[in-house]
Design a protein around this motif. Structure first.
Motif, PDB file in Angstrom:
ATOM      1  N   UNK A  31       0.848  -1.203   0.000  1.00  8.25           N
ATOM      2  CA  UNK A  31       0.000   0.000   0.000  1.00  8.25           C
ATOM      3  C   UNK A  31       0.880   1.248   0.000  1.00  8.25           C
ATOM      4  N   UNK A  32       0.608   2.200  -0.871  1.00  8.14           N
ATOM      5  CA  UNK A  32       1.351   3.449  -0.915  1.00  8.14           C
ATOM      6  C   UNK A  32       1.187   4.192   0.406  1.00  8.14           C
ATOM      7  N   UNK A  33       2.223   4.933   0.798  1.00  4.42           N
ATOM      8  CA  UNK A  33       2.248   5.606   2.088  1.00  4.42           C
ATOM      9  C   UNK A  33       1.026   6.489   2.304  1.00  4.42           C
ATOM     10  N   UNK A  34       0.597   7.228   1.280  1.00  5.16           N
ATOM     11  CA  UNK A  34      -0.487   8.196   1.424  1.00  5.16           C
ATOM     12  C   UNK A  34      -1.834   7.647   0.973  1.00  5.16           C
ATOM     13  N   UNK A  35      -1.885   6.369   0.634  1.00  2.00           N
ATOM     14  CA  UNK A  35      -3.110   5.814   0.068  1.00  2.00           C
ATOM     15  C   UNK A  35      -4.345   6.025   0.938  1.00  2.00           C
ATOM     16  N   UNK A  36      -4.273   5.848   2.268  1.00  2.00           N
ATOM     17  CA  UNK A  36      -5.484   6.056   3.074  1.00  2.00           C
ATOM     18  C   UNK A  36      -6.069   7.461   2.950  1.00  2.00           C
ATOM     19  N   UNK A  37      -5.217   8.457   2.713  1.00  2.00           N
ATOM     20  CA  UNK A  37      -5.727   9.816   2.547  1.00  2.00           C
ATOM     21  C   UNK A  37      -6.431   9.981   1.211  1.00  2.00           C
ATOM     22  N   UNK A  38      -5.964   9.228   0.199  1.00  2.00           N
ATOM     23  CA  UNK A  38      -6.651   9.285  -1.091  1.00  2.00           C
ATOM     24  C   UNK A  38      -8.084   8.752  -0.950  1.00  2.00           C
ATOM     25  N   UNK A  39      -8.257   7.786  -0.053  1.00  2.00           N
ATOM     26  CA  UNK A  39      -9.577   7.200   0.132  1.00  2.00           C
ATOM     27  C   UNK A  39     -10.585   8.205   0.681  1.00  2.00           C
ATOM     28  N   UNK A  40     -10.106   9.216   1.398  1.00  2.00           N
ATOM     29  CA  UNK A  40     -11.007  10.235   1.943  1.00  2.00           C
ATOM     30  C   UNK A  40     -11.796  10.900   0.817  1.00  2.00           C
ATOM     31  N   UNK A  41     -11.124  11.224  -0.274  1.00  2.00           N
ATOM     32  CA  UNK A  41     -11.820  11.876  -1.385  1.00  2.00           C
ATOM     33  C   UNK A  41     -12.833  10.931  -2.028  1.00  2.00           C
ATOM     34  N   UNK A  42     -12.493   9.635  -2.122  1.00  2.00           N
ATOM     35  CA  UNK A  42     -13.415   8.671  -2.722  1.00  2.00           C
ATOM     36  C   UNK A  42     -14.682   8.526  -1.879  1.00  2.00           C
ATOM     37  N   UNK A  43     -14.515   8.504  -0.568  1.00  2.00           N
ATOM     38  CA  UNK A  43     -15.677   8.391   0.324  1.00  2.00           C
ATOM     39  C   UNK A  43     -16.523   9.654   0.245  1.00  2.00           C
ATOM     40  N   UNK A  44     -15.881  10.804   0.143  1.00  2.00           N
ATOM     41  CA  UNK A  44     -16.622  12.063   0.004  1.00  2.00           C
ATOM     42  C   UNK A  44     -17.436  12.083  -1.290  1.00  2.00           C
ATOM     43  N   UNK A  45     -16.848  11.608  -2.359  1.00  2.00           N
ATOM     44  CA  UNK A  45     -17.591  11.535  -3.627  1.00  2.00           C
ATOM     45  C   UNK A  45     -18.784  10.609  -3.495  1.00  2.00           C
ATOM     46  N   UNK A  46     -18.584   9.449  -2.865  1.00  2.00           N
ATOM     47  CA  UNK A  46     -19.678   8.512  -2.638  1.00  2.00           C
ATOM     48  C   UNK A  46     -20.774   9.158  -1.785  1.00  2.00           C
ATOM     49  N   UNK A  47     -20.367   9.997  -0.837  1.00  2.00           N
ATOM     50  CA  UNK A  47     -21.314  10.646   0.060  1.00  2.00           C
ATOM     51  C   UNK A  47     -22.022  11.856  -0.517  1.00  2.00           C
ATOM     52  N   UNK A  48     -21.770  12.181  -1.772  1.00  2.00           N
ATOM     53  CA  UNK A  48     -22.503  13.252  -2.433  1.00  2.00           C
ATOM     54  C   UNK A  48     -21.847  14.614  -2.404  1.00  2.00           C
ATOM     55  N   UNK A  49     -20.616  14.700  -1.917  1.00  2.00           N
ATOM     56  CA  UNK A  49     -19.911  15.987  -1.924  1.00  2.00           C
ATOM     57  C   UNK A  49     -19.655  16.431  -3.361  1.00  2.00           C
ATOM     58  N   UNK A  50     -19.916  17.703  -3.630  1.00  2.00           N
ATOM     59  CA  UNK A  50     -19.719  18.246  -4.973  1.00  2.00           C
ATOM     60  C   UNK A  50     -18.655  19.343  -5.008  1.00  2.00           C
ATOM     61  N   UNK A  51     -18.573  20.158  -3.944  1.00  2.00           N
ATOM     62  CA  UNK A  51     -17.704  21.333  -3.937  1.00  2.00           C
ATOM     63  C   UNK A  51     -16.577  21.182  -2.918  1.00  2.00           C
ATOM     64  N   UNK A  52     -15.369  21.567  -3.345  1.00  2.00           N
ATOM     65  CA  UNK A  52     -14.196  21.512  -2.481  1.00  2.00           C
ATOM     66  C   UNK A  52     -13.456  22.839  -2.604  1.00  2.00           C
ATOM     67  N   UNK A  53     -13.150  23.443  -1.463  1.00  2.00           N
ATOM     68  CA  UNK A  53     -12.361  24.677  -1.426  1.00  2.00           C
ATOM     69  C   UNK A  53     -11.016  24.340  -0.809  1.00  2.00           C
ATOM     70  N   UNK A  54      -9.950  24.612  -1.543  1.00  2.00           N
ATOM     71  CA  UNK A  54      -8.592  24.238  -1.136  1.00  2.00           C
ATOM     72  C   UNK A  54      -7.758  25.481  -0.897  1.00  2.00           C
ATOM     73  N   UNK A  55      -7.101  25.530   0.258  1.00  2.00           N
ATOM     74  CA  UNK A  55      -6.106  26.560   0.533  1.00  2.00           C
ATOM     75  C   UNK A  55      -4.729  25.927   0.355  1.00  2.00           C
ATOM     76  N   UNK A  56      -3.871  26.504  -0.473  1.00  2.00           N
ATOM     77  CA  UNK A  56      -2.599  25.861  -0.794  1.00  2.00           C
ATOM     78  C   UNK A  56      -1.720  25.635   0.430  1.00  2.00           C
ATOM     79  N   UNK A  57      -0.993  24.522   0.424  1.00  2.00           N
ATOM     80  CA  UNK A  57      -0.059  24.200   1.495  1.00  2.00           C
ATOM     81  C   UNK A  57       0.659  22.916   1.165  1.00  2.00           C
ATOM     82  N   UNK A  58       1.809  22.705   1.803  1.00  2.00           N
ATOM     83  CA  UNK A  58       2.608  21.526   1.502  1.00  2.00           C
ATOM     84  C   UNK A  58       2.165  20.317   2.318  1.00  2.00           C
ATOM     85  N   UNK A  59       1.939  20.515   3.625  1.00  2.00           N
ATOM     86  CA  UNK A  59       1.568  19.365   4.453  1.00  2.00           C
ATOM     87  C   UNK A  59       0.208  18.796   4.041  1.00  2.00           C
ATOM     88  N   UNK A  60      -0.624  19.610   3.445  1.00  2.00           N
ATOM     89  CA  UNK A  60      -1.946  19.151   2.992  1.00  2.00           C
ATOM     90  C   UNK A  60      -1.938  18.688   1.541  1.00  2.00           C
TER      91      UNK A  60
END
Length: 552
Positions: free
Chosen positions: A1-30
């Protein structure tokens, strides 16, 4: 499993849950969160540098869609800058899912960069908060991340939810590293609460005993018109609606700010729905003249009682309660509501005459704007004076105009950013009426978002004019320096830099020319700002005259 893979899953679950809009503030740790949402191609993405403005844009997007907006930032004070919008979302119950990147726990308070105490950072201004594990290698940690994300989405239907996410280096995926594996989605199936027949029997007995009934709606975005129209046919019932109630029925009472201090009779039964009331006159009247019975209808369990008169808290949705009440309560003949309707008619005649005679200022400019709005338009009101003028002039708004304001906390920050978020999430024209202090405090909103359907009406009257109107500040020699605080600047150069159309308005004729010209590109095409210059001293005098001049 890739080191950051669990964080990628957060976006997939959000899409499944009906999220449409995402507001991102730039940063390196995020970065892993940013890339997960952007590369999924399943979301509408806004990238905004100013975290305070970004959070209010997210709030506006959530208002427009009725669904949670995801809000992402890096570690440190970036998360603190979300706080005003999170608090506003909490008190308005607007859905937000806030994802804040963080340092691993062993590095907190170790003089490492961009590190603060982020656990429970929003305190009581949050529905629910979570902390992801710092290490994702164990299967149980991955299960925990997925479980918490699923649960957070369910809670976020009711207001802001926070997930704090410790992230170790490396922050960026390896070249070619793509997550396309399975994740564990969870569906939440809910039902609407309802009252027992025995409860309805007791309520209807009180309803039938009442000789006069007042139904009052505070801040609200549900469509309550059909049951309210039916209830208002009862000769005992009056419906009072603040401008932010979004009630649009033929017999509503909306000029109560003008006449309520002349009223004597208290209704036998008061029913309140919605959140905050703008009208100070309304609140003061019922604190002094308490009804015998006061039902407050609100789904949450907490008892909110700003009128200090609630006798029964009914914890069901307002739409359900009013619909069921209209169906169960047969209409009654009578004319006990006539006093309220007569006061509304007299106030309307008084207001018309006053507006015809008064010189150009904030009052007349607001009235002119309201009369030129179209069904389907969205009006976003600034706090302090714009929302108060709007409540006085609510009867001038055409039906079908949706009205919003940041009245959860009633702060001045984020007014323009929230309106920009509304515009980004809406097809109709969004009109933002805002004072000069509020505007310049949130002027980064012009650079954060340039929605083509946003018009800003900036009232430039030399500072915080509310301090000339409320009791106390006007008697102090420090009024101008410490309370009014004139901004001493114009919005023209900001508009030029940000790509907004700009028009200066100094008279009723100037404003009329702009409003009537439907083909003007500044009205229909592209973001535009109209800077309306008025005399603050004259404005405050006219406000007092309007409030004091009504007589029976």
């Amino acid at each position: 499993m890739a080191l950051l893979e669990p964080l990628y899953r957060v976006s997939e679950i959000c899409a499944f849950g009906g999220i449409e809009n995402v507001v991102i503030c730039p940063g390196s740790r995020s970065a892993a969160l940013t890339l997960a949402f952007v590369r999924s191609k399943k979301f509408r993405i806004q990238v905004i540098t100013d975290e305070r403005s970004a959070a209010f844009v997210a709030l506006g997007l959530a208002q427009a869609s009725g669904k949670a907006t995801v809000l992402i930032c890096t570690s440190g004070t970036a998360a603190l800058n979300f706080s005003p919008a999170v608090a506003e979302a909490f008190f308005q119950e607007i859905p937000l899912l806030v994802l804040t990147a963080d340092r691993p726990p062993e590095w907190i308070n170790q003089h490492d960069g961009q590190t603060i105490f982020q656990q429970d950072i929003y305190g009581r201004h949050i529905i629910k908060s979570y902390d992801f594990p710092a290490d994702y290698t164990h299967p149980d940690a991955v299960w925990m991340i997925e479980r918490q994300t699923n649960e957070a989405l369910a809670f976020a239907r009711r207001g802001p939810v926070h997930i704090n996410i410790p992230i170790r280096e490396p922050f960026y995926p390896e070249e070619g590293e793509v997550y396309a594996g399975a994740f564990h989605p969870v569906s939440y199936l809910t039902g609407s609460p309802a009252l027992e027949d025995s409860t309805w029997k007791a309520l209807l007995e009180a309803w039938n005993r009442a000789r006069t009934i007042l139904v009052a709606i505070g801040q609200n975005h549900e469509n309550l018109d059909t049951p309210l129209e039916a209830l208002s046919e009862d000769g005992r019932v009056s419906v009072v609606a603040d401008v932010i109630s979004n009630v649009n029925i033929k017999n509503k009472i909306s000029l109560h700010d003008i006449f309520l201090n002349k009223m004597q009779a208290t209704p036998d039964l008061l029913i309140t729905c919605g959140k905050s009331f703008i009208s100070k006159s309304f609140k003061q009247f019922f604190r002094k003249n308490k009804p015998a019975v006061h039902w407050h209808v609100e789904e949450k369990t907490e008892l909110t009682d700003p009128l200090q008169s609630v006798t029964a808290k009914i914890t069901v949705p307002a739409a359900y309660f009013l619909k069921e009440l209209a169906a169960r309560a047969p209409g009654r003949a009578g004319n006990s509501a006539e006093e309220w309707r007569q006061m509304e008619e007299k106030s309307a005649a008084y207001l018309t005459g006053f507006l015809e005679e008064c010189p150009f200022g904030e009052l007349k400019a607001t009235a002119m704007l309201f009369q030129h709005l179209q069904p389907g338009d969205i009006l976003h009101l600034g706090n302090s004076m714009p929302v108060r003028y709007a409540n006085l002039l609510a009867s001038l708004l055409p039906g079908g105009v949706k009205v919003y304001a940041n009245r959860g906390t009633s702060g001045i920050e984020g007014v323009v950013s929230t309106a920009a978020g509304q515009a980004l999430g809406s097809k109709g024209r969004v009109h933002c009426l805002v004072g000069d202090v509020s505007f310049f405090y949130d002027s980064n909103a012009l650079f954060a978002a340039r929605p083509q359907n946003l018009s800003i009406y900036l009232v430039q009257n030399g500072g915080g004019n509310i301090f000339r109107i409320i009791n106390g500040p006007g008697k102090q020699e420090e009024l101008e320096r410490c309370f009014i605080t004139p901004p001493g600047r114009t919005a023209e150069s900001l508009c030029r830099e940000a790509g907004y159309g700009y028009t200066a308005i100094r008279s009723a004729e100037d404003l009329q020319e702009v409003l009537k010209n439907k083909e003007d590109g500044l009205v229909n095409n592209g973001p535009a700002l109209f800077e309306i210059y008025t005399d603050g001293v004259l404005d405050s005098g006219l406000f007092h005259q309007l409030k004091a001049g009504f007589t029976l």
